[in-house]
Scaffold this motif. Structure first.
Motif, short mmCIF file in Angstrom:
data_model
loop_
_atom_site.label_atom_id
_atom_site.label_comp_id
_atom_site.label_asym_id
_atom_site.label_seq_id
_atom_site.Cartn_x
_atom_site.Cartn_y
_atom_site.Cartn_z
N LEU A 190 -5.03 2.99 2.40
CA LEU A 190 -5.28 1.78 3.29
C LEU A 190 -6.83 1.91 3.52
O LEU A 190 -7.59 2.84 3.54
CB LEU A 190 -4.77 2.08 4.72
N ILE A 248 -1.58 3.37 -2.69
CA ILE A 248 -2.74 2.62 -2.58
C ILE A 248 -3.41 3.16 -1.03
O ILE A 248 -2.85 2.66 -0.01
CB ILE A 248 -2.92 1.05 -3.04
N SER A 303 -1.49 6.74 0.61
CA SER A 303 -1.68 5.32 1.35
C SER A 303 -2.26 5.80 2.75
O SER A 303 -3.12 5.22 3.31
CB SER A 303 -0.60 4.48 1.51
N TYR A 343 0.86 -1.15 0.03
CA TYR A 343 0.13 0.11 0.08
C TYR A 343 0.90 1.22 0.12
O TYR A 343 0.62 2.13 -0.86
CB TYR A 343 -0.89 -0.04 1.21
#
Length: 334
Positions: free
Chosen positions: A174, A172, A218, A167
């Motif tokens: 979380l 990305i 992230s 992540y």
């Protein structure tokens, strides 16, 4: 301490070795497997006779002659107590995962890394000149007793089947906050204030702006206000100084992240910090410096290294030096 006698051979048991900083715990175990697998201390004589005289085959077969494992991985950076189980002793290794452990660690202020230690890359720089021994000692009160600790975002722990570090590296978001874990810090104290009298340096590798943005993305929305940008002093005289370092001693429950304590402590004193040395001084009843009657010491790694290249001449009873060292510190099982 149980005494090993010839009539009781072969045996199963537990012993600890003093792992050096550098190799992984598994690499250390793999190095000693041929020694263990070729020793009448742990393997039946009939099995040893079947191993054969060919060196190539002997090494592989020796590793399979008896079970061997370790009771709690140490990071490559870390050194100290590594508990080893042989034979039936491997069934007792789980007790060392949750046992009380003691560590000695050095914190270097002014820089935090992705791994929370000097093996990683710089993520953020922060002012450190304002931090005093008194301010650190005051902040330590937050870390004593039963606390909740958040694992590092750059760890292999999984969230929805994906490692946390993926992540962070891929930007990305979380799906939810990283779950905190209850741990107990029985004791924590400063044992040495090094100040600027040391040779520790920040890691050469640094996060790029893109990597910082990915990390921020992230964490956005689930981890609160997590500082990513550098917050360094503008005073040229301050920046020319060696950052402050200090040594902590702590006694903690199983599952405690020492690196996270150092990382969080850096934030608690309005700075940043990461681990530059980490030594496990005790794991359950095994210790680098035994103090109690029931304690067991550790076998020096030099003893095993020497045996791997040259076993030397056995003593009058037929034992190699490394075998004698192990027998003196062996906790016999079964």
């Amino acid at each position: 301490m149980p005494k090993v006698v010839p009539s009781s051979l072969p045996i199963s048991g537990l012993f600890a070795l003093a792992k050096p900083s550098g190799p992984t715990s598994m690499a250390v175990i793999n190095d000693i497997k041929p020694l263990i697998g070729n020793s009448r201390l742990f393997v039946e004589t009939s099995k040893l006779d079947k191993l054969g005289k060919g060196k190539k085959k002997k090494g592989k077969r020796a590793r399979e002659a008896v079970k061997i494992g370790q009771g709690g991985t140490l990071d490559p950076l870390a050194d100290g107590v590594l508990v080893v189980g042989v034979g039936k002793g491997t069934k007792n290794l789980s007790e060392f995962l949750d046992c009380v452990k003691e560590y000695r660690t050095t914190c270097l202020l002014g820089c935090e890394t992705d791994s929370y230690d000097s093996e990683g890359a710089q993520v953020r720089l922060a002012s450190w000149k304002h931090v005093t021994r008194e301010s650190v000692e005051k902040a330590l009160s937050q870390f004593r007793g039963d606390i909740e600790q958040k694992p590092p975002v750059f760890s292999a722990l999984k969230m929805d089947g994906k490692p946390l570090y993926e992540y962070a590296r891929q930007g990305i978001p979380l799906p939810r906050p990283i779950e905190k874990r209850p741990v107990t810090v029985h004791e924590i104290e400063i044992v040495e204030w090094l100040g600027g009298e040391h040779e520790f340096k920040y890691p050469m590798k640094k996060f790029s702006d893109e990597e910082k943005q990915a990390l921020a993305k992230s964490l956005q929305g689930v981890e609160g206000d997590v500082p990513i940008k550098d917050e360094v002093d503008t005073d040229a005289d301050v920046n020319s100084l060696t950052p402050t370092a200090f040594v902590l001693r702590m006694k903690v429950s199983g599952g405690t992240y020492v690196r996270s304590i150092v990382h969080d402590l850096g934030h608690a004193v309005g700075s940043a910090g990461h681990v530059v040395t980490l030594t496990r001084t005790r794991q359950g009843r095994f210790a680098l410096e035994p103090k109690e009657p029931e304690d067991f010491g550790c076998v020096s790694w030099d003893v095993f290294q020497k045996a791997v290249t040259d076993a030397g001449n056995p003593d009058a009873d037929g034992w190699a030096e490394w075998e004698r060292e192990v027998m003196e510190r062996l906790d016999v099982v079964g």
